[in-house]
Structures are given as structure tokens and as C-alpha cells.
Design a protein around this motif. Structure first.
Motif, short mmCIF file in Angstrom:
data_model
loop_
_atom_site.label_atom_id
_atom_site.label_comp_id
_atom_site.label_asym_id
_atom_site.label_seq_id
_atom_site.Cartn_x
_atom_site.Cartn_y
_atom_site.Cartn_z
N GLY A 245 -3.94 3.97 -2.18
CA GLY A 245 -2.88 3.46 -3.06
C GLY A 245 -3.42 2.75 -4.29
O GLY A 245 -4.52 3.05 -4.77
N VAL A 246 -2.67 1.76 -4.74
CA VAL A 246 -3.00 1.09 -6.01
C VAL A 246 -4.10 0.04 -5.84
O VAL A 246 -4.54 -0.56 -6.82
N GLY A 247 -4.54 -0.19 -4.60
CA GLY A 247 -5.59 -1.19 -4.39
C GLY A 247 -5.00 -2.58 -4.24
O GLY A 247 -3.79 -2.79 -4.26
N MET A 279 -12.33 -2.85 -0.92
CA MET A 279 -11.80 -1.85 -1.85
C MET A 279 -12.83 -0.73 -1.97
O MET A 279 -13.90 -0.92 -2.56
N PRO A 280 -12.56 0.46 -1.42
CA PRO A 280 -13.52 1.57 -1.50
C PRO A 280 -13.75 1.98 -2.96
O PRO A 280 -12.86 1.81 -3.80
N PRO A 281 -14.92 2.52 -3.25
CA PRO A 281 -15.21 2.95 -4.63
C PRO A 281 -14.21 3.98 -5.14
O PRO A 281 -13.92 4.04 -6.34
N ALA A 282 -13.66 4.81 -4.25
CA ALA A 282 -12.72 5.86 -4.67
C ALA A 282 -11.33 5.31 -4.94
O ALA A 282 -10.45 6.05 -5.42
N GLY A 283 -11.09 4.01 -4.65
CA GLY A 283 -9.78 3.41 -4.89
C GLY A 283 -9.06 3.11 -3.59
O GLY A 283 -9.51 3.44 -2.50
#
Length: 299
Positions: A245-247, A279-283
Motif C-alpha cells: 500500500g501507501v506505506g 518499510m520494504p524497499p519496494a514500498g
């Protein structure tokens, strides 16, 4: 006037006696707890001080008096202090447990009416437009309530359940949320069957999923995917809820749900368990509950 003077004198005597008593018990407690090695050092310093200032007799009396108190009553007093400390810790633990129960009750009161109202409203809408879908959501709601209510009523917020039960509850919950969000919500479960019997505290997985939908996917127009996965690493059970999602704002204050999870983990497992938010690097965002792994609750 004379009576007032007498009263002031009595007050002074009472305060003096009270101060003397406090000093005596402070000295008594110090003697009970101090190590003999430190007491020897203290006696040596007192003796040197006494000789230097021509107070050798009071110094000797101090040494003899403290030795007698330490030998005759120090052990009993130390046991009393230890018992008092244990009682105070027990009182704190009781208060913490009551606080956790109150927080659980508050959380349940927030979740149940809100979720039930929205789901019943959805069923009401679908009855008019899509009766088959209404029947399907109704069946999921029954399954959700059958799984969740006993767990939400678990006293003390202890473990009282398994990961398999939490996954079952989450599947029913997410099926209802998919009916509400349609194609905007995709779900993946990557939980091996053998982990189903592992003890796991109730409602924690549910809380992470609710947070993921509320803060990660609902604000995103295109929606996204929730992935629930579990694995064991170095005798630690990892249960992750990740979304694309939006993080999240890593600097924002946590809500009631996450704070409740952290407090319950601390009370149940101490430093052996934790909640990790990343927060994963991919978002998106990933929340992970990590606690000691046991194959079953009673092994």
C-alpha cells in the motif's frame, strides 16, 4: 500561651522522634543489605576518622554496634526487605495485568460494533443488488464470529490459542473485506500447515491485518495485496503481515492496536518477543510479530 508553647514543644519532640526513627531504620536497612566486604571498608574508614579527630571511642562503639546488629538481626531484616520487594513487584504485575485487560476490553469495544455495523450494512446493500454475494458475505460473517468471539473473550489477553485459529479467523475477516473492497484487495497466505498448532496470542494477527488495510490499502486508489506468512528462524516464530500500500510514517505515533500488541508481548514473553515494523524497499509496509516457537501449547 503556655498551652501553645507546650503544643509546639510536643510537635518538636514528635518530629524529632520521627526523624530519629527514620534514620535508625535507614541505617538498619543499610546494615541488612550491605556486603561484609563493604562493611569492613566502612569500619576501617570510621576507625581512621576517629583516630584523626580524637573520636576513637565513638568509632569503636559504632563498629561494635553495627557488628552486633548485622550479626543478630541483619538476616531477618534482609528477608523482610526481600519479601516486601517481591510483594511490590507482584502488585505491579497485577496492576499491569488489569491494565492490559482493560485495554483489551477497550479495543474489543472499538472493533466489534464498527466492524459488525459495516458488514451488516454491506449485506443489506447486497441483498438488493446481488443476493448470492450477500449470502456469501453472511456465511463469512458467521464463520468470523464463530472463530473470533471465544478468542476475544480470553481472560487476561494471554496466549490461549494457536496460530492456526488466528489464520482461520483472518481468512474469514479478509473474505468479508474483499467483498467490501472488491478487486482492490488481493490476499495471499503463506503459512505452512505444521505451524497451525503453534501457540499464538489471540487477536494480534487480526490487529495487524486491520492496520494494513486501514493505513496501507484503503488510502490507495488501486488497492493492493496483503500477504500473511509465517516461518521459524532460530527457534523464533515469525508471523508477518505485509502489504504494498501507501506505506507508513515511521516517525508517527503508533495507534492503540500496535501499542496494545507491544504491551501484551512484553507481559507474556518479556524480552523474548517483539513487534517489528518495517518499510520494504519496494514500498508498502511489513509488520512482524516474533516470539519463542513451541510446537504446541502444552509441549
Amino acid at each position: 500561651m503556655a498551652a501553645a508553647s507546650i503544643n509546639r514543644a510536643l510537635d518538636f519532640v514528635r518530629e524529632a522522634v520521627s526523624e530519629a526513627g527514620a534514620l535508625w531504620w535507614g541505617f538498619f536497612d543499610w546494615l541488612a543489605l550491605v556486603e561484609w566486604r563493604k562493611l569492613y571498608v566502612t569500619w576501617f574508614l570510621v576507625f581512621i576518622f576517629g583516630i584523626s579527630f580524637n573520636l576513637s571511642e565513638p568509632a569503636v562503639w559504632f563498629i561494635l554496634l553495627s557488628f552486633g546488629v548485622k550479626v543478630l538481626a541483619g538476616g531477618k531484616r534482609r528477608a523482610e526487605l526481600t519479601a516486601r520487594e517481591a510483594a511490590e513487584k507482584a502488585d505491579v504485575a497485577t496492576l499491569e495485568r488489569r491494565l492490559m485487560e482493560a485495554q483489551m476490553a477497550t479495543l474489543q469495544a472499538q472493533v466489534e460494533p464498527h466492524f459488525l455495523f459495516n458488514t451488516l450494512a454491506l449485506i443489506g446493500q447486497l441483498i438488493e443488488t446481488d443476493p448470492k454475494e450477500a449470502a456469501r458475505v453472511h456465511a463469512h460473517l458467521i464463520e468470523y464470529l464463530r472463530s473470533s468471539l471465544p478468542q476475544m473473550r480470553t481472560k487476561g489477553g494471554g496466549i490461549g490459542g494457536t496460530l492456526g485459529k488466528q489464520v482461520e479467523l483472518s481468512r474469514a475477516y479478509l473474505a468479508i473485506m474483499q467483498a467490501r473492497m472488491k478487486e482492490r484487495l488481493q490476499v495471499r497466505f503463506e503459512v505452512p500447515d505444521f505451524l497451525g498448532s503453534a501457540p499464538f496470542p489471540p487477536m494480534m494477527l487480526q490487529t495487524l491485518i486491520e492496520n494494513s488495510i486501514k493505513h496501507g490499502l484503503e488510502p490507495k486508489i488501486a488497492g493492493g495485496t496483503i500477504t500473511v506468512r509465517a516461518h521459524v528462524e532460530d527457534a523464533t516464530l515469525h508471523v508477518d503481515v505485509c502489504d504494498d500500500g501507501v506505506g507508513i510514517d515511521m516517525h508517527a505515533d503508533e495507534g492503540v492496536g500496535l501499542a496494545n500488541i507491544r504491551e501484551r508481548l512484553a507481559l507474556l514473553f518479556g524480552k523474548d518477543a517483539e513487534l517489528v515494523i518495517e518499510m520494504p524497499p519496494a514500498g508498502g509496509a511489513c509488520a512482524s510479530i516474533r516470539l519463542p516457537y513451541r510446537m504446541t501449547e502444552f509441549d
